[in-house]
Design a protein around this motif. Structure first.
Motif, mmCIF file in Angstrom:
data_model
loop_
_atom_site.group_PDB
_atom_site.id
_atom_site.type_symbol
_atom_site.label_atom_id
_atom_site.label_comp_id
_atom_site.label_asym_id
_atom_site.label_seq_id
_atom_site.Cartn_x
_atom_site.Cartn_y
_atom_site.Cartn_z
ATOM 1 N N SER A 215 0.811 -1.223 0.000
ATOM 2 C CA SER A 215 0.000 0.000 0.000
ATOM 3 C C SER A 215 0.847 1.277 0.000
ATOM 4 N N THR A 446 -1.393 -7.772 6.296
ATOM 5 C CA THR A 446 -2.581 -7.368 5.547
ATOM 6 C C THR A 446 -2.686 -5.837 5.464
ATOM 7 N N GLU A 448 -5.439 -4.300 5.476
ATOM 8 C CA GLU A 448 -6.517 -3.881 6.378
ATOM 9 C C GLU A 448 -5.957 -3.500 7.756
ATOM 10 N N THR A 449 -5.062 -4.341 8.270
ATOM 11 C CA THR A 449 -4.457 -4.058 9.583
ATOM 12 C C THR A 449 -3.590 -2.806 9.502
ATOM 13 N N GLN A 451 -3.942 -0.266 7.526
ATOM 14 C CA GLN A 451 -4.809 0.897 7.438
ATOM 15 C C GLN A 451 -5.461 1.213 8.781
ATOM 16 N N LYS A 452 -5.873 0.162 9.506
ATOM 17 C CA LYS A 452 -6.531 0.367 10.801
ATOM 18 C C LYS A 452 -5.573 1.011 11.800
ATOM 19 N N THR A 478 -3.735 -7.490 15.548
ATOM 20 C CA THR A 478 -4.725 -8.574 15.428
ATOM 21 C C THR A 478 -4.341 -9.833 16.187
#
Length: 492
Positions: A215, A446, A448-449, A451-452, A478
């Motif tokens: 990303s 990931t 997602e992690t 970004q979170k 996570t």
């Protein structure tokens, strides 16, 4: 002069902004978001440029120049690249102005002069360069192409900051074309190492070499290598990037070559660059509450000589000694200035050169003439000593090397003390808030992690260090399996 600076501990951002302006490095311009780099600041950039250019040429690269404007159809050919930069583009739509019929003192855009196709002011040059390479490459005999460009680019920034983030900035961008994937990856690694060596040895800034997460990669790249530095406020700064572009741009612009075996294949590509953002890194790594602290390698003036006198007779006597010193120092390749201006007192001169980070200052007064000595002051430690006139040149030569190394050691110690391993998200947030710096933590891999964590803390993964040891662990957010620690930090 330096005494008027805001202290770093009070407001680091304000200190930085004041220092850039007061040290005469740059200032805001009449064009929103753009800067004027002043002669003293540009002299530092020129020294960076000269050393990097030498390194590029040593590794077989040649300089060229490509247009500032990119036709929109070329820009959008590589979809990921176009999408990545679309929101930052300045666009030219017309080619002529005319006098306003309602007010002869004003100009308006001539509606009849609309371009058939809009032109993008380059945010980066892959599109125009790969369209050009299509005409240069037919066979394996035409490869590799190893080209660098020194240029300006425009990325329309809403929040700007001198050197660190401006709508227009100066940089170099290398664009190379290769026969094989392996050659292109080797080039990507080589140039990341060239940047690391330059920043470490020439700028005295320690860096971490690594690769970006998916990303954080350059838009249109298969892989991005980087060097990450740590500033005195505990924030990271990306100091340089080198991208393995795979065959993405070759496919977008249909750049093929005939191999030794007579087969037609797409070319493999890289791009790499550093910019005037390095000026920001230089300022924030070494400088103090009194002003700039410059590594001797980058100082436009390495030594300044200030006379302390009353009357013309004393100045003439001091000037004789000073001019001899100037000649002797220059013969050693040392840049030196004799400041004999009669419009400024010695104290004002001392303050100016302290603010501007001149590594060594020599003061010569009447008593020094009697004793055959000079006063030598270091900018980095602010220490002073008296040195025999006959020993000054050798002493200065040795001290400049010592200062260069000392600044690197000091910055390395700070950086190493601010790499903190954490194993829980609570610990992560506590270190980020109270200590800062790089946080070494496990991540589940990931987006997602990633970004979170960014949303919750404003910290991003700066890189996956090349020297990171493989070890099983639990993701800091996570708890899922992770095999390597990555470096998080808040960043510029």
């Amino acid at each position: 002069m330096g005494k008027n600076l805001t202290k770093r501990s009070e407001d680091y951002s304000k200190w930085y902004n004041e220092l850039v302006v007061k040290a005469d490095l740059a200032e805001n311009s009449a064009v929103r978001g753009c800067m004027v780099i002043k002669p003293y600041g540009y002299a530092i950039w020129e020294k960076m440029q000269a050393e990097l250019d030498r390194k590029f040429k040593e590794t077989g690269h040649q300089n060229a120049y490509f247009p500032l404007f990119v036709p929109k159809s070329l820009f959008e050919a590589e979809e990921k690249n176009a999408e990545g930069f679309a929101k930052e583009c300045a666009v030219v739509t017309h080619y002529r102005l005319k006098t306003d019929p309602d007010d002869a003192s004003k100009l308006i855009v001539d509606p009849k002069a609309k371009l058939e196709e809009e032109l993008i002011v380059r945010p980066t040059s892959e599109a125009i360069i790969w369209n050009t390479y299509k005409g240069w490459i037919q066979s394996y005999r035409d490869l590799p192409i190893l080209v660098n460009q020194w240029a300006n680019v425009v990325r329309w920034e809403m929040r700007t900051r001198l050197f660190l983030r401006t709508a227009e900035f100066l940089w170099q961008e290398g664009h190379t074309a290769h026969e094989t994937r392996e050659e292109a990856i080797a080039e990507t690694e080589q140039m990341n190492n060239v940047y690391a060596d330059f920043v470490e040895s020439f700028m005295a800034i320690p860096v971490v070499k690594g690769r970006k997460t998916e990303s954080e990669r350059f838009a249109g790249a298969e892989d991005t290598y980087c060097i990450e530095a740590l500033m005195q406020d505990g924030k990271a700064l990306q100091a340089g990037t080198s991208h393995f572009l795979g065959q993405n741009f070759a496919k977008a612009f249909d750049v093929k070559f005939t191999s030794k075996e007579g087969k037609l294949d797409y070319v493999w590509a890289t791009s790499w660059g550093v910019s005037t953002r390095l000026m920001g890194a230089l300022i924030m790594t070494h400088s103090d509450d009194n002003g700039l602290v410059l590594p001797p390698n980058l100082a436009p003036i390495q030594v300044v000589i200030v006379p302390i006198y009353k009357g013309q007779e004393q100045l003439d006597q001091i000037s004789e000694v000073a001019n001899e010193l100037v000649a002797d120092l220059r013969s050693k390749g040392i840049t030196v200035k004799f400041d004999n201006r009669d419009t400024h007192r010695p104290g004002a001169k001392f303050a100016q050169y302290e603010l501007q980070g001149v590594p060594l200052r020599i003061a010569i007064g009447p008593k020094d003439l009697e004793k055959g000595t000079v006063e030598l002051a270091r900018r980095d430690t602010l220490s002073k000593e008296f040195v025999n006139k006959d020993e000054v040149v050798d002493k200065v030569d040795a001290l400049l090397k010592e200062i260069q190394e000392s600044l690197h050691q000091k910055a390395t110690q700070y950086r190493d003390e601010h790499i903190t391993e954490v194993n829980s998200f609570e610990e992560f947030k506590e270190v980020l808030e109270n200590k800062g710096g790089f946080i070494s933590a496990h991540w589940d891999g990931t987006a997602e992690t990633e970004q979170k964590i960014k949303e919750l803390t404003k910290a991003t993964i700066r890189c996956i260090p090349f020297d990171a040891k493989e070890e099983n662990g639990a993701c800091v957010y996570t708890g899922k399996l992770s095999k390597v620690r990555v470096l998080f930090a808040k960043a510029y």
